[in-house]
Design a protein around this motif. Structure first.
Motif, PDB file in Angstrom:
ATOM      1  N   ASN A  68     -32.134 128.388  18.266  1.00 39.35           N
ATOM      2  CA  ASN A  68     -31.943 127.612  19.148  1.00 39.35           C
ATOM      3  C   ASN A  68     -32.726 128.329  19.856  1.00 39.35           C
ATOM      4  N   LEU A  69     -32.920 129.877  19.813  1.00 38.68           N
ATOM      5  CA  LEU A  69     -34.128 130.738  20.723  1.00 38.68           C
ATOM      6  C   LEU A  69     -36.091 130.496  19.747  1.00 38.68           C
ATOM      7  N   PHE A  70     -35.712 130.181  18.977  1.00 35.22           N
ATOM      8  CA  PHE A  70     -37.079 129.864  18.405  1.00 35.22           C
ATOM      9  C   PHE A  70     -37.457 128.608  19.095  1.00 35.22           C
ATOM     10  N   LEU A  71     -36.531 127.460  18.433  1.00 35.43           N
ATOM     11  CA  LEU A  71     -37.542 126.237  19.758  1.00 35.43           C
ATOM     12  C   LEU A  71     -37.318 126.345  21.478  1.00 35.43           C
ATOM     13  N   GLU A  72     -36.996 127.393  21.814  1.00 35.99           N
ATOM     14  CA  GLU A  72     -37.008 128.012  23.270  1.00 35.99           C
ATOM     15  C   GLU A  72     -37.969 128.749  23.416  1.00 35.99           C
ATOM     16  N   LYS A  73     -38.469 129.437  22.232  1.00 37.14           N
ATOM     17  CA  LYS A  73     -39.748 130.467  22.356  1.00 37.14           C
ATOM     18  C   LYS A  73     -39.576 131.992  22.476  1.00 37.14           C
ATOM     19  N   ARG A  74     -38.049 131.735  22.845  1.00 38.49           N
ATOM     20  CA  ARG A  74     -37.443 133.108  22.680  1.00 38.49           C
ATOM     21  C   ARG A  74     -37.087 133.596  21.658  1.00 38.49           C
ATOM     22  N   LEU A  75     -37.592 133.734  20.793  1.00 41.66           N
ATOM     23  CA  LEU A  75     -36.796 134.457  19.232  1.00 41.66           C
ATOM     24  C   LEU A  75     -37.562 135.483  19.256  1.00 41.66           C
ATOM     25  N   LEU A  76     -36.563 137.303  19.375  1.00 40.47           N
ATOM     26  CA  LEU A  76     -37.092 138.518  19.259  1.00 40.47           C
ATOM     27  C   LEU A  76     -36.942 138.978  18.169  1.00 40.47           C
ATOM     28  N   MET A  77     -37.737 140.015  17.669  1.00 39.21           N
ATOM     29  CA  MET A  77     -36.852 140.901  16.881  1.00 39.21           C
ATOM     30  C   MET A  77     -35.763 141.655  17.063  1.00 39.21           C
ATOM     31  N   ARG A  78     -34.818 141.716  18.466  1.00 41.23           N
ATOM     32  CA  ARG A  78     -33.766 142.243  18.194  1.00 41.23           C
ATOM     33  C   ARG A  78     -32.931 141.403  18.036  1.00 41.23           C
ATOM     34  N   ASN A  79     -33.308 139.988  17.793  1.00 38.21           N
ATOM     35  CA  ASN A  79     -32.284 139.036  17.842  1.00 38.21           C
ATOM     36  C   ASN A  79     -31.755 138.748  16.378  1.00 38.21           C
ATOM     37  N   LEU A  80     -33.144 139.430  15.390  1.00 44.74           N
ATOM     38  CA  LEU A  80     -33.285 139.324  14.060  1.00 44.74           C
ATOM     39  C   LEU A  80     -32.579 140.374  13.479  1.00 44.74           C
ATOM     40  N   MET A  81     -32.722 141.255  14.256  1.00 42.82           N
ATOM     41  CA  MET A  81     -31.748 142.778  13.773  1.00 42.82           C
ATOM     42  C   MET A  81     -30.231 142.568  14.062  1.00 42.82           C
ATOM     43  N   ASP A  82     -29.936 141.898  14.542  1.00 42.24           N
ATOM     44  CA  ASP A  82     -28.657 141.532  14.766  1.00 42.24           C
ATOM     45  C   ASP A  82     -27.755 141.137  13.809  1.00 42.24           C
ATOM     46  N   LEU A  83     -28.841 139.983  12.605  1.00 41.53           N
ATOM     47  CA  LEU A  83     -28.051 139.240  12.127  1.00 41.53           C
ATOM     48  C   LEU A  83     -28.208 139.985  11.027  1.00 41.53           C
ATOM     49  N   PHE A  84     -29.653 141.358  10.628  1.00 38.53           N
ATOM     50  CA  PHE A  84     -29.655 142.170   9.629  1.00 38.53           C
ATOM     51  C   PHE A  84     -28.274 142.596   9.740  1.00 38.53           C
ATOM     52  N   PHE A  85     -27.674 143.491  11.195  1.00 35.57           N
ATOM     53  CA  PHE A  85     -26.425 143.680  10.815  1.00 35.57           C
ATOM     54  C   PHE A  85     -25.118 143.639  10.899  1.00 35.57           C
TER      55      PHE A  85
END
Length: 305
Positions: free
Chosen positions: A199-216
């Motif tokens: 959803n963030l990607f579709l809204e053009k709001r996807l950030l490294m912080r969000n990816l970092m959440d999934l990493f952990f």
């Protein structure tokens, strides 16, 4: 390239790398700081800055002070946040409403202890079953709580009907205790975070912080396949059922390339082509005509309600 150095810097910050491959020039330190702020990982990266001191890699003094001030501001903002959320969930419970914390402090539990207070939280997503505006959220104005009574993955009616059905089928996994907070189970969190990233990607709001959440979240499993299972299927099977396989495989490539995550922690095979495409969006790079067609086909036409 500064991007490569930035990825190394994040890896140092989260314990995936000991040191950078080279010493950044003064102007590169400023670029690293700007990138960390733009990608909402400035607090986490400050931890990496302090770790690099041991290797003689020191940022310019004025920049270091600004960075430290940012990190302290994030710590101050995070203090007491979990306690307020506990009270909010308790109040919802008095109205016979079940709630589950999807983001913010609900994800902090997966972070290493020394990083938990440095994670920047902008807004908090709370899933509430049967919410009918029965409580007044104005008493928590500083928490920026967003209440969701249903979860969505893009605009596809078919996909969202499947998502609704999946949540109902796994209702018992939606409400698990993590200390005093109520959160989704680990396997449930993986799917919910992938939906959130989509959803963030579709809204053009996807950030490294969000990816970092999934990493952990993924690293927490340490490759234990039992944590990637539901009662009747696997995380990979659920991703496929929701029609998010290509996107999820691109995200897995980013987990491996950007954060150096062990492949055994990935619940689905990475796809470099999709990962490179997503990387351009996240890093704000200009898109080619081919990229535009790719997005139109995979992320527009497939999302028409």
């Amino acid at each position: 390239m500064v991007s490569k150095l930035f990825f190394e810097f994040m890896q140092v910050s989260i314990g995936q790398l000991d040191c950078l491959s080279r010493f950044p020039a003064p102007h590169e330190w400023q670029k690293l700081y700007n990138l960390a702020k733009r990608q909402a990982v400035v607090g986490i990266c400050y931890h990496g800055l302090t770790k690099l001191f041991d290797y003689g890699l020191v940022a310019p003094q004025e920049l270091s002070l600004d960075w430290m001030a940012e990190a302290e501001g994030i710590k101050e903002q995070n203090r007491g946040g979990s306690r307020k959320l506990i009270k909010l969930q308790e109040e919802l419970q008095t109205h016979h409403l079940r709630s589950s914390l999807l983001t913010g402090p609900g994800l902090v539990r997966f972070y290493d202890r020394e990083l938990q207070m440095l994670r920047f939280t902008k807004g908090i997503d709370l899933y509430v079953f049967g919410y009918k505006n029965q409580i007044d959220l104005s008493q928590w104005p500083d928490m920026q709580v967003r209440i969701f009574t249903e979860l969505r993955a893009g605009k596809s009616t078919q996909r969202n009907n499947r998502l609704d059905k999946w949540i109902l089928q796994n209702n018992d996994l939606m409400y698990r205790k993590a200390g005093e907070l109520t959160v989704p189970s680990h396997s449930m969190t993986i799917i919910i975070q992938l939906v959130h990233l989509y959803n963030l990607f579709l809204e053009k709001r996807l950030l490294m912080r969000n990816l970092m959440d999934l990493f952990f979240v993924l690293r927490y499993a340490r490759g234990d396949s039992r944590l990637f299972q539901f009662s009747q299927t696997s995380v990979e099977g659920e991703i496929q059922e929701l029609g998010l396989t290509r996107f999820a495989r691109g995200i897995m490539w980013l987990m491996k390339e950007v954060f150096n995550l062990d492949p055994k922690c990935l619940p689905i095979e990475p796809l470099e082509e999709e990962g490179q495409f997503l990387m351009k969006h996240i890093m704000g790079k200009s898109l080619s005509f081919k990229d535009g067609c790719h997005k139109l086909w995979h992320y527009t036409w497939h999302n028409i309600a």
